[in-house]
Design a protein around this motif. Structure first.
Motif, short mmCIF file in Angstrom:
data_model
loop_
_atom_site.label_atom_id
_atom_site.label_comp_id
_atom_site.label_asym_id
_atom_site.label_seq_id
_atom_site.Cartn_x
_atom_site.Cartn_y
_atom_site.Cartn_z
N GLY A 1 1.19 -4.68 10.81
CA GLY A 1 1.82 -5.80 10.15
C GLY A 1 0.90 -6.41 9.11
N GLU A 2 1.31 -7.53 8.55
CA GLU A 2 0.57 -8.16 7.46
C GLU A 2 -0.86 -8.53 7.87
OE1 GLU A 2 2.82 -11.29 5.24
OE2 GLU A 2 4.34 -10.76 6.74
N ARG A 3 -1.80 -7.86 7.32
CA ARG A 3 -3.22 -8.16 7.50
C ARG A 3 -3.94 -7.87 6.18
NH1 ARG A 3 -4.51 -8.26 13.33
NH2 ARG A 3 -2.57 -9.13 14.15
N GLY A 4 -4.89 -8.72 5.83
CA GLY A 4 -5.70 -8.51 4.64
C GLY A 4 -7.16 -8.30 5.01
N ASP A 5 -7.94 -7.79 4.09
CA ASP A 5 -9.39 -7.70 4.23
C ASP A 5 -9.82 -6.93 5.48
OD1 ASP A 5 -8.96 -9.67 2.23
OD2 ASP A 5 -9.13 -11.25 3.72
N PRO A 6 -9.27 -5.74 5.73
CA PRO A 6 -9.58 -5.04 6.98
C PRO A 6 -11.00 -4.50 7.01
CG PRO A 6 -8.30 -3.63 5.53
CD PRO A 6 -8.36 -4.98 4.87
N MET A 7 -11.60 -4.48 8.22
CA MET A 7 -12.93 -3.88 8.39
C MET A 7 -13.12 -3.51 9.85
SD MET A 7 -15.51 -5.67 10.18
CE MET A 7 -16.90 -5.04 9.27
N ALA A 8 -14.06 -2.60 10.08
CA ALA A 8 -14.40 -2.20 11.44
C ALA A 8 -15.87 -1.84 11.50
CB ALA A 8 -13.54 -1.01 11.90
N ILE A 9 -16.41 -1.89 12.71
CA ILE A 9 -17.79 -1.48 12.95
C ILE A 9 -17.81 -0.63 14.22
CG2 ILE A 9 -18.36 -3.51 14.36
CD1 ILE A 9 -21.16 -3.47 13.12
N ARG A 10 -18.68 0.38 14.23
CA ARG A 10 -18.86 1.16 15.45
C ARG A 10 -20.00 0.53 16.23
NH1 ARG A 10 -18.98 7.78 15.86
NH2 ARG A 10 -18.21 7.89 18.02
N LYS B 1 7.14 0.21 -2.82
CA LYS B 1 8.59 0.08 -2.60
C LYS B 1 8.98 -1.38 -2.39
CE LYS B 1 8.21 1.20 2.36
NZ LYS B 1 8.64 2.14 3.42
N HIS B 2 8.08 -2.19 -1.79
CA HIS B 2 8.36 -3.62 -1.65
C HIS B 2 8.39 -4.29 -3.02
CE1 HIS B 2 6.89 -4.05 2.81
NE2 HIS B 2 7.74 -3.04 2.64
N PHE B 3 7.41 -3.95 -3.83
CA PHE B 3 7.31 -4.58 -5.15
C PHE B 3 8.49 -4.20 -6.03
CE2 PHE B 3 5.74 -4.56 -9.57
CZ PHE B 3 5.32 -5.88 -9.67
N ARG B 4 8.94 -2.94 -5.93
CA ARG B 4 10.07 -2.52 -6.75
C ARG B 4 11.36 -3.23 -6.34
NH1 ARG B 4 8.72 3.98 -7.08
NH2 ARG B 4 7.52 3.90 -9.02
N SER B 5 11.52 -3.50 -5.06
CA SER B 5 12.74 -4.19 -4.62
C SER B 5 12.65 -5.69 -4.84
CB SER B 5 13.00 -3.89 -3.13
OG SER B 5 11.93 -4.38 -2.33
N ASP B 6 11.42 -6.24 -4.82
CA ASP B 6 11.23 -7.67 -5.05
C ASP B 6 9.85 -7.90 -5.65
OD1 ASP B 6 11.04 -10.40 -5.08
OD2 ASP B 6 11.16 -10.67 -2.91
N PRO B 7 9.76 -8.05 -6.98
CA PRO B 7 8.44 -8.21 -7.64
C PRO B 7 7.68 -9.46 -7.21
CG PRO B 7 10.13 -7.62 -9.23
CD PRO B 7 10.85 -7.95 -7.96
N THR B 8 8.32 -10.36 -6.49
CA THR B 8 7.61 -11.54 -5.99
C THR B 8 7.03 -11.32 -4.60
OG1 THR B 8 9.57 -12.56 -4.98
CG2 THR B 8 9.17 -13.01 -7.32
N ASP B 9 7.29 -10.16 -4.01
CA ASP B 9 6.82 -9.87 -2.65
C ASP B 9 5.38 -9.37 -2.74
OD1 ASP B 9 6.33 -9.10 -0.07
OD2 ASP B 9 8.10 -7.80 0.13
N MET B 10 4.44 -10.26 -2.43
CA MET B 10 3.02 -9.92 -2.52
C MET B 10 2.38 -9.78 -1.14
SD MET B 10 2.58 -9.57 -5.69
CE MET B 10 3.52 -9.95 -7.17
N ARG B 11 3.19 -9.53 -0.12
CA ARG B 11 2.60 -9.33 1.21
C ARG B 11 1.70 -8.10 1.21
NH1 ARG B 11 7.71 -8.89 4.88
NH2 ARG B 11 8.47 -7.86 2.96
N ARG B 12 0.57 -8.23 1.89
CA ARG B 12 -0.43 -7.17 1.88
C ARG B 12 -0.57 -6.57 3.28
NH1 ARG B 12 -5.97 -10.80 1.21
NH2 ARG B 12 -5.55 -12.21 2.95
N TYR B 13 -0.83 -5.28 3.29
CA TYR B 13 -0.90 -4.54 4.55
C TYR B 13 -2.10 -3.60 4.50
CZ TYR B 13 4.00 -5.98 4.91
OH TYR B 13 5.16 -6.71 4.95
N PRO B 14 -2.70 -3.32 5.65
CA PRO B 14 -3.88 -2.45 5.66
C PRO B 14 -3.54 -0.97 5.70
CG PRO B 14 -3.49 -3.30 7.86
CD PRO B 14 -2.43 -3.91 6.98
N THR B 15 -4.46 -0.17 5.22
CA THR B 15 -4.41 1.27 5.40
C THR B 15 -5.84 1.81 5.33
OG1 THR B 15 -3.34 3.32 4.73
CG2 THR B 15 -4.15 1.90 2.97
#
Length: 583
Positions: A253-262, A533-547
């Motif tokens: 779901g919506e999460r920004g600035d992702p990071m991990a450490i071992r 695909k979110h932006f194309r359907s709604d250019p105001t949709d700036m929700r960010r997701y991690p990958t």
């Protein structure tokens, strides 16, 4: 300035996926608190007398339109309409700005310009509001001999979408290949043959596959091999299936600035919790990076009802310093324009237990005072090198009154910190970088989110730039290990973004990334972005997701952050054969 290469069929292909390569620097002391953004107009590339490339261009200002609202409009620089901006480059990839030079009388407005080395001098041809002129210079530092001419800059149309009339310059085969290698997406072109010999009766242990790319770089990928019977001598062909790492987007779901450490054999993952209002610090623990997406959230810190720590719990980062684990994060009271950097220390043994963390401690300068009395601090990260520990963070001046608020630039700073008390700085803070290029100032004059990536003796610091929308991009700083990292001259700045709007086929606005090693020792990029695909359907949709995706190291030792699964592994090579000789 954009670049394109001409193919054998005379058509053109844009480099850097259509994003610019060369950008003018902002004038930070001009205009508003954050300065004035500058852009290039009608650039012209030419050969210099020593064989390097020169660029001459007109510089314009981006200014508010008549209503004082965005989008900004470009205009000639008042009082500098008679000047041109010069650059030097050895390869059309990295550039040095030589500065503005006055080439026509005051009051003359230059609309176009070209340059060439001719008869032991540089000759400029100018198209102006007073007609066409030529002037000359032996060294590009000053021009004289202005005279009228019938000549004018001759530009060509190259047939690319949205491309302005262009100039053409010839390059050598070597220069051409480097432009392709550095400014075109890399892709898998083959796999090295695999052939081994084993004694009769011994287990055949087949290696990883070595993937080859169009720039000459390589990458090792695990292979799941079929079993081979080695009880009888002979030659056997064995089939293997490459075990490529792929991650969904969106991953969660919506999460920004992702990071991990071992840490102690497990991966601990954190991100800004956009989905629930940025009101808690949450941590996940997993045995592998692949398991992070399905791992449980553990809340280790919750926002206060009011006052300090009541909102904007941003960009948590886990860092191990002298075997102690810390979380660096920013918190507001509650608004974004109040956020400040803080540190929590793991005082117990379980990072998922809120009771095992200390209370947050605000970061202080060497005089034990707050870092910024007139603005915000955020996105603090850690760099360790040559026995020293440094913090790098974003800092922004804000002038706020009861009726208005004006923001300065969000800049990057660096300082040494006490490894036993990493919230305490032990050197003066040093300004590392301003947002000076227009891609760093799109919709907001911001650079933030620094994170360290190491490769051999090279230290890379990636950072996010512009507003957190579809213009969000990733830039790169580079230094050598063991140098004076508090000296800005130790850092090389890449003048174009490493990731931008056009880099990935399914996502835009990628930024505020981090890196972690997987179980094979490969560097993994963790980043948030906006689904296209979110932006194309709604250019105001700036929700960010991690990958996540694998970092590829190119033939020149640069990290490539845009490796889609299809570029990393051509589907034709997903299944391979190996020859096993049993003797």
């Amino acid at each position: 300035m954009h670049l394109a290469i001409q193919k054998e069929d005379k058509t053109f292909v844009a480099l850097n996926s259509g994003c610019g390569i060369l950008f003018a620097k902002a004038e930070l002391s001009e205009g508003r608190l954050c300065g004035t953004t500058k852009i290039l107009f009608n650039p012209w590339v030419f050969r210099m007398c020593d064989g390097a490339f020169g660029v001459v261009a007109l510089r314009q200002s981006l200014l508010p339109n008549d209503k004082g609202t965005k989008p900004y409009e470009s205009s000639l620089e008042e009082g500098k309409e008679n000047c041109v901006l010069l650059f030097r480059s050895k390869d059309l990839i990295s550039y040095t700005e030589l500065g503005l030079v006055e080439v026509a009388p005051k009051g003359t407005k230059i609309f176009d310009v070209s340059c060439e080395w001719r008869d032991d001098k540089y000759v400029l041809t100018l198209a102006t509001d007073k007609g066409n002129y030529m002037c000359e210079s032996p060294d590009l530092t000053h021009f004289g001999g202005l005279q009228q001419t019938l000549e004018k800059p001759e530009r060509v149309h190259i047939g690319l979408w949205d491309a302005a009339p262009a100039c053409k310059v010839d390059v050598t085969e070597e220069e051409y290949q480097k432009l392709i290698d550095c400014l075109m997406p890399l892709h898998n072109v083959g796999i090295d043959p695999i052939e081994i010999t084993v004694p009769v009766g011994e287990k055949a242990v087949l290696p990883e596959a070595v993937l080859r790319y169009n720039d000459g770089s390589t990458f090792k990928m695990p292979v799941k091999w079929d079993e081979v019977d080695t009880q009888k001598p002979g030659d056997y062909v064995v089939t293997g299936r490459l075990q490529q790492k792929k991650w969904d987007f969106p991953l969660t779901g919506e999460r920004g600035d992702p990071m991990a450490i071992r840490y102690k054999g497990k991966y601990y993952y954190m991100a800004t919790d956009d989905e629930h209002g940025q009101l808690a610090l949450k941590i996940r623990v997993a045995d592998s990076i692949d398991q992070i997406a399905s791992a449980e959230d553990h809340v280790i810190f919750t926002a206060a009802k009011s006052g300090e720590f009541s909102g904007c719990l941003w960009a948590p980062e886990l860092h191990l310093i002298n075997d102690n684990l810390y979380i660096f994060f920013a918190a507001g009271s509650p608004d974004w324009f109040t956020v400040q950097s803080h540190v929590m220390k793991l005082i117990g043994s379980d990072p998922t237990n809120p009771a095992d963390w200390s209370k947050p401690i605000r970061c202080k300068n060497k005089d034990n005072d707050v870092l910024n009395k007139n603005g915000i601090t955020l996105d603090m990260t850690v760099l360790q090198d040559a026995g020293n520990v440094y913090a790098i963070w974003a800092q922004r001046e804000i002038k706020k009154t009861q009726d208005s608020m004006e923001c300065g630039n969000s800049d990057l700073y660096i300082a040494k910190i006490d490894p036993e008390k990493p919230w305490q700085q032990i050197s003066e803070p040093v300004l590392l970088k301003h947002p000076v290029y227009s891609w760093e100032r799109a919709h907001a004059e911001v650079i933030e989110g620094p994170f360290v990536l190491r490769h051999g003796d090279d230290i890379f610091v990636t950072y996010a730039a512009a507003l957190i929308d579809y213009t969000y991009s990733v830039g790169i700083l580079r230094a050598k290990s063991g140098t004076d990292l508090l000296n800005p001259d130790s850092w090389h700045v890449q003048n174009y973004p490493a990731l931008h709007l056009l880099s990935m086929p399914d996502q835009i606005g990628g930024g505020h990334n981090s890196f972690v090693k997987d179980e094979y020792g490969n560097d993994i990029l963790m980043i948030h972005a906006i689904p296209l695909k979110h932006f194309r359907s709604d250019p105001t949709d700036m929700r960010r997701y991690p990958t996540f995706r694998t970092v590829h190291w190119d033939a020149y030792g640069n990290p490539r952050l845009d490796m889609s699964p299809e570029r990393e592994l051509d589907p034709r090579f997903a299944e391979i054969k190996a020859m096993v000789h049993v003797k």
